[in-house]
Design an enzyme around this catalytic site. Structure first.
Site, short mmCIF file in Angstrom:
data_model
loop_
_atom_site.label_atom_id
_atom_site.label_comp_id
_atom_site.label_asym_id
_atom_site.label_seq_id
_atom_site.Cartn_x
_atom_site.Cartn_y
_atom_site.Cartn_z
N ASN A 66 0.83 -1.20 0.00
CA ASN A 66 0.00 0.00 0.00
C ASN A 66 0.86 1.26 0.00
OD1 ASN A 66 -2.32 -1.64 0.25
ND2 ASN A 66 -2.10 -1.71 2.47
N HIS B 249 6.61 -1.14 3.19
CA HIS B 249 6.55 -2.54 3.62
C HIS B 249 5.76 -3.34 2.60
CE1 HIS B 249 3.37 -0.17 5.54
NE2 HIS B 249 2.58 -1.23 5.40
P1 5GP Z 1 -0.43 -0.86 5.96
O1 5GP Z 1 -1.89 -0.66 6.25
O2 5GP Z 1 0.37 0.40 6.26
O3 5GP Z 1 -0.15 -1.37 4.58
O4 5GP Z 1 0.05 -2.01 6.92
C1 5GP Z 1 0.57 -1.80 8.18
C2 5GP Z 1 0.63 -3.15 8.84
O5 5GP Z 1 1.54 -3.09 9.91
C3 5GP Z 1 -0.70 -3.64 9.41
O6 5GP Z 1 -1.02 -4.91 8.85
C4 5GP Z 1 -0.46 -3.72 10.91
O7 5GP Z 1 -1.10 -4.82 11.49
C5 5GP Z 1 1.05 -3.84 10.98
N1 5GP Z 1 1.65 -3.26 12.17
C6 5GP Z 1 1.45 -2.00 12.64
N2 5GP Z 1 2.21 -1.78 13.74
C7 5GP Z 1 2.92 -2.93 13.94
C8 5GP Z 1 3.87 -3.32 14.93
O8 5GP Z 1 4.22 -2.57 15.83
N3 5GP Z 1 4.40 -4.57 14.82
C9 5GP Z 1 4.01 -5.43 13.83
N4 5GP Z 1 4.59 -6.63 13.82
N5 5GP Z 1 3.10 -5.09 12.89
C10 5GP Z 1 2.56 -3.86 12.94
#
Ligand code: 5GP
Ligand code: ZN
Length: 134
Positions: A86, A99
């Protein structure tokens, strides 16, 4: 990026369930997994999104994803795999550090990922093609 949580995780300042680590990347388990084994590939150097990612990292990330995909298939016996990445709030990005999501899929896992297919005429497709290429 002293306040970036993924910088801290990627560089080991905050502990995580790490699946793999090298000089460029750390691969961790997502805290709120979409499915069993949902992992995130994090570059160690901060880049907010794909737009900011150095070419060297962009090239390496898919090679690493391929290696992790094999491990997911071998060890988790998943039936499929989604790669999701994303960029920007409008696209669902909640953490501003590049990521790549790796989401193993299992038959009848109940997860719904994807989009609602739209419709486009040949004229509309041609207009977009011109806008993007000419
Ligand atoms: P995005 O919505 O930005 O593409 O995805 C962010 C992802 O990071 C989400 O799936 C969320 O669950 C994960 N996430 C957010 N904070 C943390 C964290 O502190 N540790 C881990 N392992 N995952 C995280
Ligand atoms: Zn960062």
């Amino acid at each position: 990026m002293s306040e970036c949580i993924f910088c801290k995780i990627a560089n080991g300042e905050i502990p995580s369930k790490t699946l793999y680590e090298d000089e460029l990347f750390r691969v961790i388990l997502d805290l709120n997994p979409a499915t069993r084994g949902h992992a995130l590939i994090l570059p160690k150097a901060h880049a907010a999104s794909l737009y900011d990612l150095p070419d060297e990292t962009a090239e390496a990330v898919l090679v690493l994803a391929k290696r992790m995909a094999q491990i997911m298939s071998d060890r988790l016996c998943c039936d499929g795999l989604n790669l999701i990445q994303n960029n920007g709030e409008a696209a669902g990005q909640t953490v501003s550090h590049f990521h790549l999501h790796m989401i193993p899929r299992y038959v009848n896992d109940g997860q719904t990922l994807g989009w609602v297919p739209g419709e486009a005429t040949q004229e509309e497709l041609e207009e977009i093609r011109r806008e993007m290429t000419e």
